[in-house]
Design an enzyme around this catalytic site. Structure first.
Site, PDB file in Angstrom:
ATOM      1  N   ALA A  15       0.838  -1.203   0.000  1.00  0.00           N
ATOM      2  CA  ALA A  15       0.000   0.000   0.000  1.00  0.00           C
ATOM      3  C   ALA A  15       0.874   1.254   0.000  1.00  0.00           C
ATOM      4  CB  ALA A  15      -0.939  -0.032   1.194  1.00  0.00           C
TER       5      ALA A  15
ATOM      6  N   GLN B 246       4.056 -10.583 -47.141  1.00  0.00           N
ATOM      7  CA  GLN B 246       5.228  -9.970 -46.521  1.00  0.00           C
ATOM      8  C   GLN B 246       4.876  -8.898 -45.493  1.00  0.00           C
ATOM      9  OE1 GLN B 246       7.855  -8.900 -49.741  1.00  0.00           O
ATOM     10  NE2 GLN B 246       8.622 -10.987 -49.903  1.00  0.00           N
TER      11      GLN B 246
ATOM     12  N   GLU C  38       3.748  -0.401 -11.038  1.00  0.00           N
ATOM     13  CA  GLU C  38       5.139  -0.544 -10.561  1.00  0.00           C
ATOM     14  C   GLU C  38       6.052   0.485 -11.231  1.00  0.00           C
ATOM     15  OE1 GLU C  38       6.667  -4.376  -9.487  1.00  0.00           O
ATOM     16  OE2 GLU C  38       4.680  -5.138  -8.997  1.00  0.00           O
ATOM     17  N   GLY C  39       5.465   1.640 -11.509  1.00  0.00           N
ATOM     18  CA  GLY C  39       6.200   2.752 -12.121  1.00  0.00           C
ATOM     19  C   GLY C  39       5.905   2.856 -13.604  1.00  0.00           C
TER      20      GLY C  39
HETATM   21  N1  COS Z   1      17.285   1.379  -3.914  1.00  0.00           N
HETATM   22  C1  COS Z   1      17.641   1.903  -2.723  1.00  0.00           C
HETATM   23  N2  COS Z   1      17.472   3.213  -2.414  1.00  0.00           N
HETATM   24  C2  COS Z   1      16.938   4.005  -3.368  1.00  0.00           C
HETATM   25  C3  COS Z   1      16.551   3.520  -4.625  1.00  0.00           C
HETATM   26  C4  COS Z   1      16.745   2.152  -4.883  1.00  0.00           C
HETATM   27  N3  COS Z   1      16.402   1.613  -6.058  1.00  0.00           N
HETATM   28  N4  COS Z   1      16.039   4.539  -5.352  1.00  0.00           N
HETATM   29  C5  COS Z   1      16.112   5.633  -4.578  1.00  0.00           C
HETATM   30  N5  COS Z   1      16.658   5.303  -3.379  1.00  0.00           N
HETATM   31  C6  COS Z   1      16.935   6.216  -2.266  1.00  0.00           C
HETATM   32  C7  COS Z   1      17.854   7.331  -2.755  1.00  0.00           C
HETATM   33  O1  COS Z   1      19.192   6.951  -2.657  1.00  0.00           O
HETATM   34  C8  COS Z   1      17.482   8.458  -1.811  1.00  0.00           C
HETATM   35  O2  COS Z   1      18.170   8.266  -0.601  1.00  0.00           O
HETATM   36  P1  COS Z   1      19.015   9.499   0.065  1.00  0.00           P
HETATM   37  O3  COS Z   1      17.977  10.542   0.328  1.00  0.00           O
HETATM   38  O4  COS Z   1      19.593   8.897   1.306  1.00  0.00           O
HETATM   39  O5  COS Z   1      20.011   9.903  -0.963  1.00  0.00           O
HETATM   40  C9  COS Z   1      16.006   8.247  -1.521  1.00  0.00           C
HETATM   41  O6  COS Z   1      15.737   6.871  -1.854  1.00  0.00           O
HETATM   42  C10 COS Z   1      15.138   9.141  -2.367  1.00  0.00           C
HETATM   43  O7  COS Z   1      15.497   8.935  -3.732  1.00  0.00           O
HETATM   44  P2  COS Z   1      15.163   9.992  -4.891  1.00  0.00           P
HETATM   45  O8  COS Z   1      15.633  11.338  -4.470  1.00  0.00           O
HETATM   46  O9  COS Z   1      15.638   9.425  -6.172  1.00  0.00           O
HETATM   47  O10 COS Z   1      13.558   9.987  -4.792  1.00  0.00           O
HETATM   48  P3  COS Z   1      12.495  10.818  -5.599  1.00  0.00           P
HETATM   49  O11 COS Z   1      11.510  11.305  -4.610  1.00  0.00           O
HETATM   50  O12 COS Z   1      13.153  11.783  -6.528  1.00  0.00           O
HETATM   51  O13 COS Z   1      11.710   9.692  -6.412  1.00  0.00           O
HETATM   52  C11 COS Z   1      11.201   8.127  -8.144  1.00  0.00           C
HETATM   53  C12 COS Z   1      12.270   8.850  -7.272  1.00  0.00           C
HETATM   54  C13 COS Z   1      10.420   9.059  -9.004  1.00  0.00           C
HETATM   55  C14 COS Z   1      12.040   7.193  -8.986  1.00  0.00           C
HETATM   56  C15 COS Z   1      10.269   7.320  -7.205  1.00  0.00           C
HETATM   57  O14 COS Z   1       9.385   8.164  -6.537  1.00  0.00           O
HETATM   58  C16 COS Z   1       9.467   6.256  -7.920  1.00  0.00           C
HETATM   59  O15 COS Z   1       9.977   5.166  -8.225  1.00  0.00           O
HETATM   60  N6  COS Z   1       8.210   6.577  -8.185  1.00  0.00           N
HETATM   61  C17 COS Z   1       7.269   5.609  -8.777  1.00  0.00           C
HETATM   62  C18 COS Z   1       6.665   4.797  -7.707  1.00  0.00           C
HETATM   63  C19 COS Z   1       5.977   3.633  -8.288  1.00  0.00           C
HETATM   64  O16 COS Z   1       6.579   2.783  -8.935  1.00  0.00           O
HETATM   65  N7  COS Z   1       4.694   3.559  -8.034  1.00  0.00           N
HETATM   66  C20 COS Z   1       3.931   2.466  -8.530  1.00  0.00           C
HETATM   67  C21 COS Z   1       3.011   2.013  -7.493  1.00  0.00           C
HETATM   68  S1  COS Z   1       3.690   0.919  -6.394  1.00  0.00           S
HETATM   69  S2  COS Z   1       3.124  -0.799  -7.202  1.00  0.00           S
END
Ligand code: COS
Length: 386
Positions: free
Chosen positions: A123, A282, A366-367
């Site tokens: 969630a 084709q 999942e993004g």
């Molecule tokens: N593994 C471990 N840590 C991670 C990571 C990963 N793959 N990706 C990011 N982090 C960490 C970063 O290192 C950062 O840590 P620090 O603050 O200590 O440096 C922290 O998490 C925040 O990372 P970031 O600044 O990149 O976060 P953003 O808020 O800019 O968001 C995205 C990044 C947009 C990539 C993220 O919000 C995302 O994946 N969004 C989509 C979510 C999603 O998939 N939703 C679908 C529904 S869930 S099924």
């Protein structure tokens, strides 16, 4: 743990037979009834499919990432609803506990998740926080050694069946970003936790999502994934879980593409127009060849990324590349499958239009593709900075 080659081949063969003999024949029924028959759920349980990626010590099969994507290639060959039933227990519902959970959390939940006796949901998404997952508003206010959770989660896969939710909530009210987000394990039936009506979706009938509403839900600090020391680190748990989940989804996309290509080829070799099978034309061949090549490319990149992950490398960028490519690829393949089937492609009886609708979700959950692009580009910049 890694299976020996023969055991893996046998497992995949059994799974392939199950998909062909039990799941594919039930696809239309599942879509019509918007439900998976109880006896099939039991068979899926008996096959151990709820515990593919859960370690053996907790009753799962404990597949490596490479082995898991092989299983997902096979499971992807049928309606995504079947995969979705076991998807949260293998992926986003259990991986937070496996990656960051305490020994007690693992012992409490993983054995029941592995058998499918307990269903887990993830969630994270909210009405106003989807792609920008770090901006979530669900709050977790500390009260002694408990937290009081309030908020609404949206489009939560398997929530109507779930006995356990990983709820991401803000423990630091002063932060509006991903910092200060904590992952909690909340059991269904906890007072204050309720579900919204089941969402009516474009496709993937038989797999259900709904809102999860939290009103003054009281949980102990021990419900934080990894224990109280991991307060504020929930967003990182979510990202690590998604790295793995994205690779799994990519393999499901590829399996679905391979199924659609097989169906399209068979139809094209059978269907005659202008005095010969349309497969001799084709322009049809071009569509088949493009689809085959793209699905092969996806398979190769997913296998390579899975190997790298098993070798302990950080594959966030590659997993996002796989998710972006494979989900977009299966969209193109499904579109061509409808085209190759012509009128039949648009008629529900053939099941092609159902797949066309079902696979549309892969580019979103999942993004989204656009989020994968951000993850890839950020990864590139990080690499360049050393
Ligand atoms: N593994 C471990 N840590 C991670 C990571 C990963 N793959 N990706 C990011 N982090 C960490 C970063 O290192 C950062 O840590 P620090 O603050 O200590 O440096 C922290 O998490 C925040 O990372 P970031 O600044 O990149 O976060 P953003 O808020 O800019 O968001 C995205 C990044 C947009 C990539 C993220 O919000 C995302 O994946 N969004 C989509 C979510 C999603 O998939 N939703 C679908 C529904 S869930 S099924």
């Amino acid at each position: 743990m890694s299976l020996d080659a023969e055991t893996l081949a046998q497992f995949l063969e059994t799974l392939d037979r199950f998909v062909k003999e039990r799941l594919i024949p039930n696809e239309a029924k599942v879509a019509d009834d918007d439900a998976i028959p109880a006896e099939l759920v039991q068979e899926i349980r008996d096959m151990g499919l709820f515990g593919l990626s859960i370690p053996e010590e907790y009753g799962g099969i404990g597949l490596t990432m490479y082995e898991e994507v092989q299983a997902a290639f096979v499971l992807g060959q049928t309606s995504p609803a079947f995969r979705s039933l076991v998807g949260t227990n293998n992926g986003i519902g259990s991986q937070g506990i496996i990656i960051d959970g305490t020994a007690e959390q693992k012992a409490t939940y993983l054995p029941r998740l592995a058998t499918g006796e307990l269903i887990a949901s993830f969630a994270l998404t909210e009405p106003e926080a989807g792609s920008d997952a770090g901006s979530l508003r669900t709050s977790a206010r500390k009260e002694g050694d408990h937290y009081i959770l309030n908020g609404t989660k949206r489009y939560i896969t398997n929530a109507p069946r779930a006995g356990l939710f990983t709820v991401f909530a803000r423990t630091d009210a002063t932060s509006k970003t991903s910092a200060g987000v904590t992952a909690f394990l909340v059991e269904a039936g906890t007072p204050g936790l309720s579900l919204g009506p089941i969402d009516r979706k474009m496709g993937q009938k038989g797999s259900h999502t709904c809102d999860v509403i939290l009103e003054d839900v009281r949980v102990p600090a021990s419900a934080i994934i990894g224990g109280p020391a991991r307060e504020g680190l929930g967003f990182k748990t979510a990202m690590k879980v998604l790295d793995r989940g994205r690779l799994h989804i990519s393999a499901v996309c590829t399996g679905a593409a391979e199924r659609l290509i097989r169906d399209s080829l068979s139809y094209a070799m059978d269907r005659k127009q202008f005095g010969e099978p349309i497969a001799e034309k084709q322009l049809i061949q071009a569509m088949l060849a493009d689809s085959r090549t793209e699905a092969f490319a996806a398979r190769c990149m997913i296998e390579e990324t899975a190997r790298r992950k098993d070798a302990g490398r950080n594959v966030s960028t590659e997993a996002a590349s796989c998710k972006m490519y494979a989900s977009e690829m299966v969209g193109r393949v499904a579109d061509r499958a409808v085209q190759i089937h012509g009128g039949a492609g648009y008629i529900a009886d053939y099941g092609i239009e159902r797949f066309y609708r079902d696979v549309r979700l892969f580019r979103i959950y999942e993004g989204t593709t656009q989020i994968q692009q951000i993850v890839i580009a950020k990864g590139m910049m990080k690499e360049a900075q050393g």
